[in-house]
Structure formats: structure tokens, C-alpha cells
Motif scaffolding. Structure first.
Motif, PDB file in Angstrom:
ATOM      1  N   THR A 146     -14.254  -6.411 -13.259  1.00 10.06           N
ATOM      2  CA  THR A 146     -13.561  -7.053 -12.155  1.00 10.06           C
ATOM      3  C   THR A 146     -12.460  -7.911 -12.706  1.00 10.06           C
TER       4      THR A 146
ATOM      5  N   GLY B 146      -1.836   2.900  -3.495  1.00 12.19           N
ATOM      6  CA  GLY B 146      -2.518   1.625  -3.550  1.00 12.19           C
ATOM      7  C   GLY B 146      -1.874   0.682  -4.527  1.00 12.19           C
TER       8      GLY B 146
ATOM      9  N   THR C 204     -16.994  13.169 -10.790  1.00 12.65           N
ATOM     10  CA  THR C 204     -17.300  11.776 -11.094  1.00 12.65           C
ATOM     11  C   THR C 204     -18.490  11.684 -12.016  1.00 12.65           C
TER      12      THR C 204
ATOM     13  N   LEU D 264      -4.793  -0.085  -9.895  1.00 15.11           N
ATOM     14  CA  LEU D 264      -5.582   0.981 -10.504  1.00 15.11           C
ATOM     15  C   LEU D 264      -6.084   0.510 -11.859  1.00 15.11           C
TER      16      LEU D 264
ATOM     17  N   TYR E 147     -10.107   4.366 -11.885  1.00 13.94           N
ATOM     18  CA  TYR E 147     -10.758   3.651 -10.802  1.00 13.94           C
ATOM     19  C   TYR E 147      -9.715   3.076  -9.842  1.00 13.94           C
ATOM     20  N   LYS E 148     -10.146   2.840  -8.638  1.00 11.62           N
ATOM     21  CA  LYS E 148      -9.371   2.086  -7.668  1.00 11.62           C
ATOM     22  C   LYS E 148      -9.729   0.617  -7.817  1.00 11.62           C
ATOM     23  N   ALA E 149      -8.773  -0.201  -8.245  1.00 14.31           N
ATOM     24  CA  ALA E 149      -8.899  -1.662  -8.356  1.00 14.31           C
ATOM     25  C   ALA E 149      -9.844  -2.082  -9.482  1.00 14.31           C
TER      26      ALA E 149
ATOM     27  N   GLU F 122       0.823  -1.206   0.000  1.00 15.32           N
ATOM     28  CA  GLU F 122       0.000   0.000   0.000  1.00 15.32           C
ATOM     29  C   GLU F 122       0.860   1.261   0.000  1.00 15.32           C
TER      30      GLU F 122
ATOM     31  N   GLU G 138     -18.461   3.125  -6.872  1.00 12.18           N
ATOM     32  CA  GLU G 138     -17.880   3.616  -5.621  1.00 12.18           C
ATOM     33  C   GLU G 138     -16.358   3.687  -5.665  1.00 12.18           C
ATOM     34  N   ASN G 139     -15.739   3.068  -6.653  1.00 14.17           N
ATOM     35  CA  ASN G 139     -14.280   3.101  -6.781  1.00 14.17           C
ATOM     36  C   ASN G 139     -13.787   4.167  -7.755  1.00 14.17           C
TER      37      ASN G 139
ATOM     38  N   LEU H 158     -12.328   7.299  -9.127  1.00 11.61           N
ATOM     39  CA  LEU H 158     -11.491   8.372  -8.609  1.00 11.61           C
ATOM     40  C   LEU H 158     -11.624   9.654  -9.413  1.00 11.61           C
TER      41      LEU H 158
END
Length: 840
Positions: free
Chosen positions: A378, A330, A371, A333, A305-307, A278, A312-313, A315
Motif C-alpha cells: 500500500t 486509471g 492471475t 498502477l 496491479y491497480k493502485a 480517470e 483483488e486488484n 490485473l
């Protein structure tokens, strides 16, 4: 604005590189200003190559230009393309060949003036570490733009060796378009083809473009390509970047085709992996971004995006012409680049960004950006995780054919739920293939159930398969796992997976794993349900040309071991012929037991073992006649091997022993449905006439074979004696081609062919056949298998009894008839004909 000449387009690409963020293209210089075109300095004033005393010929550019010859005395062209001076259409442009002959890595395309509907293609063969660049300056009478796409005609650049329409590639169209600066396309997938197609009636359709083979190792400008990342297979434009990419220099990612315009209807994902720490930070610097500003919140944007790509992810997003730097903490990304439909003016070229990885002891707050709501991804399998239906509790997974065309699914990749629903939803013209290769259903008495539905889950009657526990299958079990392959009849398939209890541990969890594949029947043929990989293309509904699917790359066979046989059948319409071309074969087992021999009558496989025990490719006709066979030891210079037929052809791909490790051999093959009336089933009711085959344009490859089975029915509603006069200037064996004359048989199962009356071979040169009296209908049949088209002429004449005998003498008496019976027959015939004439 470049001036437009009277007979040809006039323009010089002398522009230098534009500023960062704008379209860039190769500056093409040849000689001085005020030239007629790229290779012709003056239309007159220089010695003619065939007569030095005549100085009325064109003056060519000294560096790379060659005279066109006697057929075009006032024009020059690029050295190596002299044979295309008068008709620059349907040709292959090789970077190595042009560099050798003209010393240039670029050139000019001036299409012929076409009368639509018509088509020309241009295939580009770059050398290693080169990309294909096209600059379009002029377009005349080439379709219309309806707001989202082109109708009536288009100019399109695509990957591969054969033209194939795709709504995922850029198209240009218009009635009278001048592009300044030019519209710039780039192709980074090796061989590319420029398709110029007119599908409506036009009097003059034409375009002017320049091409260039650009070095991909250039550090800037048009040679640019992404660096440090790895393209993900079986995706349109997805990449993976890891923090180790910095060892190769700076990590750079970019939109497809940069710095040219980006393609429409794309969803490109750039996965950034930094390990598990992290403390690792990623600095993303957008050095260039140029997108339509009015589409910021709808289709053309870059999202970070985060992950994974769930709302909700998110950015932040970028659009318009923003160029910014962001820093994120993190391990994972995701950068997503979305594009919508085409958008004139054609000057938006996407983005370029650099990645820098470093570690910090403290974690700063991430940059916050405005946003917008987007779809989701995924892992590295592109799909959407949707909100569950009101009465549905569990995991609800959507795998979309708009985002990915094939891949693997495994319920262990998601959080455990007692109920899971996996929906595979393709494009409107898709069908869905599913293959189960790994599953563990441990519960007793069918308490765990897997149900597969053809379409929506709510329609129970559409259930294709039901699996009950207990069942355990492992990957590559010797059991008959390939029986668990399922095919939908529409563009949607649903798997419903219900488990009774939470798992005790990882080794006890019940799960289901397999592969999926979306098959577009509009592009890749209609799937035949009886076979595992058999399809049929119909000339009336399929694209006019395209590449043939390579079975060796198919995910569905990942778990298979044993023989693999795939057939692809091509059925031309009444006014068409079909051309199949095998371009290359790789990794085919070079068994000495089978040798390929090619001659004038096709290619055949000579083997001491059954052909089913050897890897091979076959092209067969409707009569299962092997027109071409390739196996074992063959000479690469014999390729390509192509067959043109006016009846159906089938390409057979056969692997003697397919395994998950070795898979099959790679094949590159193409098809083309040609619009012509050279051959077919035609009926003539005239009493006199002539049959002659039209000449066809000769092919470039040596092993091109014509396979013909043409029939002409000569029909009359009155009694006659038919005289056939057949001649040929060729001297070929009867096996190469022959013309046979058949009685008409209403009960015959094949084209009403009855008993053979006569057979003509070209070595006969000239023969006259007088058929028996009262034979009112006969069939003339041509059979061909040869590199050379047959040349012959069939004339026929009917001796018919007429009411007015001044127009002709009496016919030849019927066999074994005396003069009395002949006179009686003549009188009766005259009475019948007079009655028929009275009642017309």
C-alpha cells in the motif's frame, strides 16, 4: 568454446550484441586472433624493455598493452596494472586512471591461483555516467551450488568499496565451469567490488573475467539504464514513474542489472502515477522479457496491479519469455517484479518495458490476464495487509523486513477501526527499532491505549511500553520525544492501538505515527541495549568484511535535535586483526576551531574547544587511546585513513548538534577482520626461542596506522635465570614502538602485566638483558602506533640447573649470596630436579 592454455586462461571476447531478450555484453577487441591473452600477442620474439638486444621477451598488444618486466618476461598486461602482473589480487581499478594510461575503458582479470581458504577483491571506480560490467568466462574450484546458493566459495559483484557477502546478489561457483556465452553482471550504484572468496581447503582456485566501464547514456545495448523514473530511497529496487516523465523522452523501466542477469531474492516495485484523472490511460509495452518458464506461478514473474498489490486488484502476470503490450485506465498502477533463488543456467536477464501516457474520452475494457496470488503493498511503504485473525476485528497491518528496511508508519493512512495491530516482522537475524514522533490520544482516563510488545501480541509479559490517553505529541516538540525509542530482542515487534469512538473529524482523530528500522545483527553488528545506536561486531560471528552503517541516514533520528553519539566496536578473535578504514567524510562542519593533523603517530584533532562540541570521527583502542581523530578542517587528500589493530577498535561518530533539517555528516567507512597470527597473547614454555613479526603486505593509502598491543608470556616450571637478546635495524622513536619486559602478576587486571623490568626502543639497536635468578615467568610486550610495522627480533635463553652438568654451567649466583649459600642452593636444586625427573 575458447581454448584453455597451460599456465593461463586464453579467451577473446569478440562476440557481438545478441538478439533482443538475450544476454548482452560489451564486445572487447584489442588486436588480431590467436593471442595468448588480452594483452600478450606472443610469449617470445620481441625486445626486452630493459635490454633491447635480447629478443626473448613477450610481444605486447600495441594499443593498451605494457610489458610486465623482469619478473614476468613472457607476459604483458594492461598499461597501468604492471605492478599486479604476478598477483592480480586486492586492487582498485579506476576508469579514469586506466583510460589515461592504456586508452581503454575495459580490461581483463586473471586471478592468482589461490589455495583456499583465501580471498581476493577487485574494486571498480567508474567515472560519471558509467556503469560497471563484469563478464565471467571461467571458474575453477570455487565452491559448489547446493540448489539455492553457493557453499564453500563464490564469485560475487556488489555495491560499495569493501567486500560484503549478500544473499540478495548473484553468486557464481563450481568446480570446473566454462561459460559461453559469459555470465554478465552489471552494477549501477557507482563504486562496485568483485569478491572472489574460497572458504574451504583447495589446491588451486582461479577465475577469468573481463570488465568494462560502460556509458549509461547509450540508447541501447549494455549502456542501458531506466529513464524517466526516480529510484525510491531506502529500498532495494523500487521506482516511481509519473506522467511528467515523458517530458524527458520515452519512459523506460527495467529489471535490476539489465541486460545482464538479474539478482535473486528481490521484490522490485515500479509505482506509476498519472494524477487524479480517470481519463488518463497507460500503455505498457514489454519489449523484452526472459525469465525461467518453470517458475511462472511461484517466484520469477512480473505482476501488474491497480493502485495497490492486493489480490483483488491484480490485473495480470507475465513470465517466461512473453513480450506483450497492455493498456490500462486509471490514475495509479503498480508493476511488481519478483525473483526467487539463483537459477542456472545464468542467462535470464529480466525485462524491459516502455510507458506511454495519453487521455481518451471513452474508457476501453482493460486487458484481462491469468492471475496468481501475491503479497500486497500500500502506498509507497512496502508492507502486507493480512487477513485478520479469527478473534481479531480491526485493521491488521504487517510491515515486513523482507520488503523494506526502514520507513514511516502512520495510522491515519488506513481506514478507521477501533482496534489496529501493526506487526513489524524482520528477517531471522533482525531486531526492530521503533520511534514515536507524533501522536494524538485525546480520550480521558486511559480509554485510548497504545501497547508495544517484544514479539507476539499474545505474550503479555513481553510488553515494552504502554501509553495512555490523554497524550498529545507533535513532531519535533522540545519535549524528550527520543525517550520513546524502543528496541526488540527478536525479529518481531507488535503495536496494539485501541480507540473507543469514531472520530468526529480529521482534526479530532486519534492517531499514532513514527519511524521503524530493521537492523540485521548478522551483517551490521549486535545492538547494545544501553545506547541508541551502539553496536558491537565480533570477529568470530560477524562477516569477514563490510561497510559500516552511516548514522546520518537513519530514519529513527528524524525527530531528534541535540548531540548524537554512535559507537561501533570491533572485537577480533584470537587469530584475527581488525582494519577500520574511513574512506570519505561529507557535510562535516568545517569549523576553524578544530584542525586535523596527521603524522606518523596517527591523526589527532587540535581544538581550542572541547571535542564534544565539534563534529568529529574517532577511532579508539581498548585503552581509550585515540588512534585517529578527524574533525573540522582537514585535507581530503589525506583520506582514506585506516587503522589495523590486533586488539579491539571502536569507531565513534559524533555530531555536536543533530537537527532534523541538517542531520549529521555523511561518512563512508569499512571494516575487515583479517586472519593472521602476527600478534596476540601467546605463551611459550620452551627454554630457548625467538620472536619475530611476520611481514605484512604494505597498504596503498598514506595514512594507514598499525596499532598493536601484543604480549608473549615466557613461562617455566623450574627455577632459572632468563637472558633476553633484543635487536632492531630500525631507528624510530620510542613513541612509535617499544618492547617492554614485565614481571608476571596473577592479580593484575590487564593481561597479568606486573612491574616493568626493562624497556627496549629501536634506537637501542641491540641489548642483552639478564633477569634476576628464580624469575620463572615474564611477559614481553610490544606497543605500536605508527605507519610502519616494527622490525625487531627477541631471542631468549634460560640458564637452568640440570642433573647432568655437562649440558651447561651453573647459573649466575643469586644477588647478595655468598659461595656457601650458592653451593647449598645448587645442591638443593639438583635434588629437586632429580626428584622431578624420576616422577615424570
Amino acid at each position: 568454446m575458447c581454448p584453455l592454455g597451460i599456465a593461463v586462461f586464453l579467451c577473446m571476447a569478440w562476440l557481438s550484441y545478441p538478439s533482443n531478450g538475450q544476454l548482452a555484453w560489451t564486445p572487447i577487441y584489442v588486436d588480431g586472433k590467436s593471442q595468448i591473452d588480452l594483452w600478450t600477442k606472443e610469449a617470445k620474439g620481441c625486445p626486452c624493455p630493459w635490454d633491447a638486444s635480447n629478443r626473448q621477451c613477450a610481444c605486447c598488444v600495441a594499443d593498451g598493452g605494457c610489458h610486465c618486466g623482469k619478473d614476468a618476461p613472457n607476459r604483458c598486461t594492461q598499461c597501468g596494472l604492471e605492478q599486479h602482473c604476478n598477483h592480480m589480487c586486492n586492487l582498485t581499478l579506476s576508469a579514469a586512471d586506466l583510460q589515461t594510461k592504456s586508452g581503454k575503458h575495459f580490461g581483463q582479470i586473471k586471478s592468482p591461483s589461490l589455495q583456499g581458504p583465501s580471498m581476493c577483491w577487485y574494486t571498480f571506480l567508474p567515472s560519471q555516467n558509467q556503469r560497471v560490467e563484469i563478464q565471467v568466462y571461467r571458474l575453477v574450484n570455487t565452491g559448489k551450488f547446493n540448489g539455492t546458493s553457493c557453499v564453500g566459495g563464490h564469485l560475487q559483484l556488489m555495491s560499495g568499496t569493501e567486500p560484503l557477502y549478500s544473499h540478495h546478489e548473484n553468486q557464481l561457483c563450481g568446480t570446473n565451469e566454462r561459460y559461453s556465452p559469459p555470465v554478465v553482471f552489471f552494477s549501477d550504484n557507482g563504486v562496485a567490488t568483485l569478491l572472489f572468496e574460497i572458504t574451504e581447503e583447495t589446491s588451486r582456485s582461479q577465475f577469468l573475467a573481463y570488465f568494462s566501464f560502460s556509458d549509461v547514456n547509450a540508447t541501447d545495448g549494455v549502456g542501458f539504464q531506466p529513464r524517466g523514473g526516480m529510484p525510491l530511497q531506502n529500498t532495494d529496487c523500487d521506482w516511481l514513474y509519473q506522467d511528467s516523465c515523458e517530458k524527458q523522452g520515452q519512459c523506460v523501466l527495467a529489471s535490476p542489472g539489465y541486460p545482464g542477469i538479474y539478482p535473486p531474492n528481490r521484490q522490485c516495485r515500479y509505482h506509476i502515477r498519472t494524477g487524479s484523472s480517470e481519463r488518463t490511460h497507460v500503455k505498457i509495452t514489454f519489449t523484452s522479457l526472459l525469465l525461467p518458464p518453470e517458475r511462472c506461478n511461484t517466484s520469477d514473474y512480473v505482476a501488474i496491479y491497480k493502485a495497490v498489490a492486493i489480490p483483488e486488484n491484480l490485473l495480470g502476470t507475465l513470465c517466461g519469455n512473453q513480450r506483450k503490450m497492455f493498456e490500462f485506465a486509471g490514475s495509479n498502477l503498480l508493476i511488481e517484479f519478483r525473483t526467487g533463488t539463483q537459477h542456472p543456467p545464468f542467462e535470464y536477464n529480466g525485462f524491459v518495458a516502455t510507458l506511454d501516457f495519453y487521455k481518451k474520452t471513452t474508457t476501453p475494457l482493460p486487458t484481462t490476464l491469468p492471475t496468481v496470488v501475491h503479497r500486497v503493498s500500500t502506498n509507497l511503504i512496502t508492507h502486507e495487509v493480512t487477513t485478520a485473525a479469527p478473534n481479531f476485528t480491526g485493521c491488521d497491518i504487517l510491515i515486513s523486513g523482507n520488503n523494506t528496511r526502514s520507513g514511516q508508519f502512520d495510522t491515519r493512512e488506513y481506514d478507521w477501526y477501533p482496534i489496529c495491530r501493526i506487526t513489524f516482522r524482520g528477517r531471522p537475524s533482525d531486531v526492530v527499532h521503533i520511534s514515536f514522533f507524533n501522536l494524538r490520544l485525546r480520550s480521558p482516563s486511559c480509554r485510548t491505549v497504545v501497547e508495544v510488545f517484544d514479539g507476539a501480541l499474545e505474550i503479555r509479559k513481553n510488553m515494552l511500553e504502554r501509553l495512555c490517553s490523554p497524550q498529545v505529541k507533535q513532531s519535533r516538540d522540545p519535549d524528550d520525544l527520543h525517550s520513546k525509542r524502543l528496541l526488540s530482542s527478536r525479529n518481531e515487534m507488535v503495536i496494539f492501538f485501541q480507540r473507543p469512538n469514531a472520530p468526529l473529524g480529521t482534526n479530532e482523530a486519534e492517531f499514532l505515527a513514527g519511524r521503524y528500522f530493521f537492523h540485521d545483527e548478522q551483517i551490521s553488528g549486535t545492538v547494545l541495549p544501553a545506547g541508541m545506536c551502539d553496536v558491537i561486531y565480533k570477529g568470530s560471528t560477524s562477516p569477514s568484511a563490510g561497510m559500516i552503517d552511516n548514522p546520518s541516514t537513519q530514519h529513527l533520528y528524524w525527530n531528534m535535535e541535540g548531540p548524537l553519539l554512535c559507537t561501533q566496536k570491533f572485537v577480533p578473535a584470537a587469530n584475527q586483526s581488525i582494519t577500520l578504514k574511513v574512506i570519505s567524510l561529507e557535510q562535516m562542519v568545517k569549523e576553524p576551531a578544530c584542525v586535523t593533523q596527521c603524522g606518523d603517530h596517527g591523526c589527532r584533532c587540535v581544538s581550542s574547544s572541547p571535542i564534544s562540541k565539534i563534529d568529529h570521527v574517532l577511532i579508539v583502542n581498548d585503552d581509550t587511546w585515540k588512534v585517529a581523530c578527524l574533525c573540522g578542517s582537514y585535507q581530503h587528500e589525506w583520506l582514506p585513513v585506516s587503522v589495523r589493530s590486533w586488539a579491539s577498535l571502536t569507531l565513534v561518530y559524533s555530531v555536536a548538534h543533530y537537527t532534523w533539517k541538517k542531520k549529521g555528516f555523511d561518512i563512508s567507512a569499512s571494516y575487515t577482520f583479517n586472519m593472521d597470527t602476527v600478534c596476540g597473547e601467546q605463551v611459550y614454555t620452551l627454554h630457548t626461542g625467538e620472536i619475530v613479526l611476520n611481514n605484512l603486505t604494505p597498504t596503498e593509502n598514506l595514512n594507514h596506522f598499525y596499532e598493536q598491543s601484543c604480549t608473549w608470556t615466557l613461562h617455566s616450571n623450574v627455577e632459572r635465570q632468563l637472558e633476553l637478546d633484543i635487536s632492531s635495524s630500525q631507528n624510530r622513536p620510542c613513541a612509535a614502538w617499544n618492547v617492554s619486559i614485565h614481571e608476571y602478576s596473577a592479580s593484575s587486571s590487564y593481561k597479568h602485566l606486573g612491574e616493568v623490568l626493562h624497556t627496549f626502543c629501536s634506537r637501542d639497536a641491540h641489548k642483552v638483558y639478564l633477569l634476576p635468578w628464580k624469575v620463572s615467568t615474564v611477559i614481553v610486550r610490544l606497543r605500536t602506533l605508527s605507519r610502519t610495522l616494527p622490525q625487531f627480533k627477541v631471542k631468549w635463553r634460560s640458564h637452568v640447573v640440570r642433573a647432568n652438568t655437562r649440558f651447561g654451567g651453573a647459573p649466575t649466583p643469586a644477588p647478595n649470596a655468598d659461595s656457601t649459600s650458592s653451593a647449598g642452593t645448587l645442591a638443593a636444586s639438583l635434588i629437586i630436579i632429580m626428584m622431578l625427573l624420576c616422577f615424570r
